[in-house]
Design a protein around this motif. Structure first.
Motif, short mmCIF file in Angstrom:
data_model
loop_
_atom_site.label_atom_id
_atom_site.label_comp_id
_atom_site.label_asym_id
_atom_site.label_seq_id
_atom_site.Cartn_x
_atom_site.Cartn_y
_atom_site.Cartn_z
N ALA A 47 9.03 -7.36 9.19
CA ALA A 47 8.30 -8.14 8.19
C ALA A 47 7.01 -7.44 7.78
N GLU A 48 6.30 -6.85 8.74
CA GLU A 48 5.06 -6.16 8.43
C GLU A 48 5.31 -4.88 7.64
N MET A 49 6.33 -4.13 8.02
CA MET A 49 6.66 -2.93 7.25
C MET A 49 7.06 -3.30 5.82
N ASN A 50 7.83 -4.36 5.70
CA ASN A 50 8.24 -4.82 4.37
C ASN A 50 7.03 -5.25 3.54
N ARG A 51 6.07 -5.88 4.19
CA ARG A 51 4.87 -6.35 3.48
C ARG A 51 4.04 -5.21 2.92
N VAL A 52 3.87 -4.15 3.71
CA VAL A 52 2.96 -3.08 3.29
C VAL A 52 3.63 -2.05 2.39
N VAL A 53 4.92 -2.21 2.13
CA VAL A 53 5.64 -1.33 1.20
C VAL A 53 5.73 -2.01 -0.16
N ARG A 108 0.81 -1.22 0.00
CA ARG A 108 0.00 0.00 0.00
C ARG A 108 0.84 1.28 0.00
N PHE A 109 2.04 1.23 0.59
CA PHE A 109 2.84 2.44 0.79
C PHE A 109 4.12 2.42 -0.04
N ASP A 110 4.61 3.62 -0.33
CA ASP A 110 5.90 3.77 -1.01
C ASP A 110 7.05 3.77 -0.02
N VAL A 111 6.79 4.30 1.16
CA VAL A 111 7.81 4.42 2.21
C VAL A 111 7.17 4.09 3.55
N ALA A 112 7.90 3.35 4.38
CA ALA A 112 7.49 3.14 5.77
C ALA A 112 8.66 3.53 6.67
N VAL A 113 8.36 4.30 7.69
CA VAL A 113 9.41 4.78 8.59
C VAL A 113 9.00 4.52 10.03
#
Length: 226
Positions: free
Chosen positions: A147-153, A126-131
């Protein structure tokens, strides 16, 4: 019971075991911190926070996820044109963030949601960047966070982390290990290392940048592959 953690100069060094964190413990800790968080931590964490947001502002793609948005200290620094979504586990911290968004008329903030960073409700890519700023050492399982941040990027997107990472030796290492049993009370792991967050062989860092004060924090950037 203490256990042998490492050997220094031929001497076995014993360290206290790390106290386990869970979602309830994190939520309780930051409920206590909510009213004083900005005053206590806002100053010391300001340099790392601004460097992380500046890095986000330079990247391509408008859809940004801030994990562990807290009281929203970073939100005013995102550039216009971005669409920023924030999540946090603590309702009281989120209320402070919502007050900040309203008071400062932060039109770049799309939404603030009470959500577990280890089990996000967003769809893949869903996202281009997660921070995540000062969040990795707070969650019960940092590898699940990654893992979750990687999944939604989306593929080709970026993951950024600014955090305190434990020293590998010296006096600071001793202090951090001694504080480890207090993790649940503090709401974070003093002895947190980068390998607790990611496997460098599977997710090599694009860059690592030391941040003031005294290099206490490090900004790490990772590119999602595939």
């Amino acid at each position: 019971m203490a256990h042998i953690d490492r050997v220094e100069g031929g001497v076995a060094v014993k360290a206290h075991p790390r106290a386990a964190l869970d979602a309830d413990g994190v939520r309780d800790a930051y409920r206590r911190w909510a009213n004083v968080y900005d005053a206590v931590f806002g100053g010391v964490s300001a340099y790392g926070r601004r460097r992380a947001v500046a890095a986000v502002n330079r990247l391509d793609g408008p859809r940004v996820l801030e994990v562990g948005v807290g009281t929203g200290l970073a939100l005013p620094h995102y550039r216009r044109g971005l669409t920023v979504t924030g999540i946090d586990l603590c309702h009281e911290m989120l209320e402070k963030a919502r007050e900040r968004v309203a008071a400062d008329q932060l039109v770049q903030v799309d939404g603030l949601h009470e959500m577990d960073a280890e089990a996000m409700e967003f769809e893949d890519g869903r996202f281009d960047v997660a921070v995540a700023m000062f969040t990795a050492s707070v969650v019960p399982d940092a590898k699940k966070l990654f893992a979750e941040m990687n999944r939604v990027v989306r593929p080709g997107g970026h993951l950024l982390f600014v955090n305190h990472f434990a020293a590998e030796s010296g006096p600071r290492w001793w202090i951090e290990k001694a504080m480890a049993p207090l993790s649940r009370v503090l709401g974070w792991h003093p002895d947190f290392s980068l390998t607790d967050l990611l496997d460098p062989d599977q997710a090599p860092a694009l860059s690592r940048e030391s941040c003031p004060p005294f290099g206490l924090f490090t900004l790490v950037q990772v590119r999602k592959l595939g």
